[in-house]
Write a protein that holds these residues in place. Structure first.
Motif, PDB file in Angstrom:
ATOM      1  N   ARG A 195       0.816  -1.217   0.000  1.00  0.00           N
ATOM      2  CA  ARG A 195       0.000   0.000   0.000  1.00  0.00           C
ATOM      3  C   ARG A 195       0.851   1.268   0.000  1.00  0.00           C
ATOM      4  NH1 ARG A 195      -4.809   1.544   4.026  1.00  0.00           N
ATOM      5  NH2 ARG A 195      -5.626  -0.365   3.170  1.00  0.00           N
ATOM      6  N   ASP A 196       1.888   1.303   0.825  1.00  0.00           N
ATOM      7  CA  ASP A 196       2.716   2.501   0.946  1.00  0.00           C
ATOM      8  C   ASP A 196       3.506   2.796  -0.323  1.00  0.00           C
ATOM      9  OD1 ASP A 196       1.820   2.731   3.554  1.00  0.00           O
ATOM     10  OD2 ASP A 196       3.536   1.654   4.383  1.00  0.00           O
ATOM     11  N   LYS A 197       3.873   1.770  -1.055  1.00  0.00           N
ATOM     12  CA  LYS A 197       4.723   1.961  -2.227  1.00  0.00           C
ATOM     13  C   LYS A 197       3.971   2.417  -3.466  1.00  0.00           C
ATOM     14  CE  LYS A 197       8.270  -1.204  -0.746  1.00  0.00           C
ATOM     15  NZ  LYS A 197       8.961  -2.466  -0.987  1.00  0.00           N
ATOM     16  N   ILE A 198       2.667   2.189  -3.521  1.00  0.00           N
ATOM     17  CA  ILE A 198       1.968   2.537  -4.753  1.00  0.00           C
ATOM     18  C   ILE A 198       1.162   3.833  -4.662  1.00  0.00           C
ATOM     19  CG2 ILE A 198       1.887   0.135  -5.479  1.00  0.00           C
ATOM     20  CD1 ILE A 198      -1.106   0.204  -5.016  1.00  0.00           C
ATOM     21  N   GLY A 199       1.294   4.547  -3.578  1.00  0.00           N
ATOM     22  CA  GLY A 199       0.583   5.815  -3.430  1.00  0.00           C
ATOM     23  C   GLY A 199       0.906   6.822  -4.519  1.00  0.00           C
ATOM     24  N   LEU A 200       2.159   6.867  -4.958  1.00  0.00           N
ATOM     25  CA  LEU A 200       2.587   7.800  -5.996  1.00  0.00           C
ATOM     26  C   LEU A 200       1.891   7.513  -7.327  1.00  0.00           C
ATOM     27  CD1 LEU A 200       4.419  10.198  -6.480  1.00  0.00           C
ATOM     28  CD2 LEU A 200       6.247   8.605  -7.070  1.00  0.00           C
ATOM     29  N   TYR A 201       1.516   6.273  -7.552  1.00  0.00           N
ATOM     30  CA  TYR A 201       0.802   5.884  -8.774  1.00  0.00           C
ATOM     31  C   TYR A 201      -0.443   6.753  -8.966  1.00  0.00           C
ATOM     32  CZ  TYR A 201      -2.517   2.957 -11.428  1.00  0.00           C
ATOM     33  OH  TYR A 201      -3.464   2.486 -12.301  1.00  0.00           O
ATOM     34  N   PHE A 202      -1.225   6.939  -7.919  1.00  0.00           N
ATOM     35  CA  PHE A 202      -2.447   7.741  -8.012  1.00  0.00           C
ATOM     36  C   PHE A 202      -2.114   9.227  -8.170  1.00  0.00           C
ATOM     37  CE2 PHE A 202      -3.647   3.944  -5.571  1.00  0.00           C
ATOM     38  CZ  PHE A 202      -4.579   3.417  -6.452  1.00  0.00           C
ATOM     39  N   THR A 203      -1.050   9.665  -7.522  1.00  0.00           N
ATOM     40  CA  THR A 203      -0.625  11.055  -7.635  1.00  0.00           C
ATOM     41  C   THR A 203      -0.315  11.400  -9.087  1.00  0.00           C
ATOM     42  OG1 THR A 203       0.290  10.967  -5.403  1.00  0.00           O
ATOM     43  CG2 THR A 203       1.063  12.758  -6.825  1.00  0.00           C
ATOM     44  N   ARG A 204       0.320  10.488  -9.810  1.00  0.00           N
ATOM     45  CA  ARG A 204       0.662  10.728 -11.217  1.00  0.00           C
ATOM     46  C   ARG A 204      -0.608  10.913 -12.057  1.00  0.00           C
ATOM     47  NH1 ARG A 204       5.372  12.139 -10.158  1.00  0.00           N
ATOM     48  NH2 ARG A 204       7.053  10.649 -10.109  1.00  0.00           N
ATOM     49  N   TYR A 205      -1.621  10.089 -11.810  1.00  0.00           N
ATOM     50  CA  TYR A 205      -2.878  10.256 -12.545  1.00  0.00           C
ATOM     51  C   TYR A 205      -3.528  11.602 -12.202  1.00  0.00           C
ATOM     52  CZ  TYR A 205      -3.526   5.873 -15.073  1.00  0.00           C
ATOM     53  OH  TYR A 205      -3.424   4.846 -15.972  1.00  0.00           O
TER      54      TYR A 205
END
Length: 121
Positions: free
Chosen positions: A45-55
């Protein structure tokens, strides 16, 4: 597709459309896996937070509820390109009401070639 699957992916797409990525993050399982096909794989969970930020940072994407090869999917359209077909799509794997997997084909748009897809709803 079952009503339950339809409701889950429709809710996911609606949250993407409204930019409520905090609500999506709350739906993630602790050990969620992200496969940004042809580019990157992450787990947790902590590692993929940036994925949503990019969108959230890119205004050109438009999201719709749909199906790819009969599987519930989020269709992603590029508003700077032709809107009659998606630019790519995202598949979500669930365990109950938790997201356990995200397969995003942003960097593999060729996958749509020859696949059956449809907007739903």
């Amino acid at each position: 597709m079952s009503d339950k699957d339809r409701q889950k992916i429709a809710a996911y797409v609606q949250l993407f459309q409204s930019g409520d990525f905090d609500a999506i993050r709350a739906m993630l399982a602790d050990d969620v896996k992200l496969d940004l096909v042809n580019r990157l794989q992450l787990e947790g969970r902590d590692k993929i937070g940036l994925y949503f930020t990019r969108y959230a940072e890119v205004a050109k994407w438009r999201f719709a509820f749909g199906a790819v090869e009969g599987q519930p999917a989020m269709l992603v359209f590029d508003s700077e390109g032709p809107m009659e077909r998606p630019a790519h799509f995202v598949l979500i794997d669930w365990s109950e009401n938790r997201i356990i997997g995200i397969r995003d084909f942003l960097f593999a748009p060729y996958v749509l070639e020859g696949m059956n897809w449809a907007r739903v709803g």
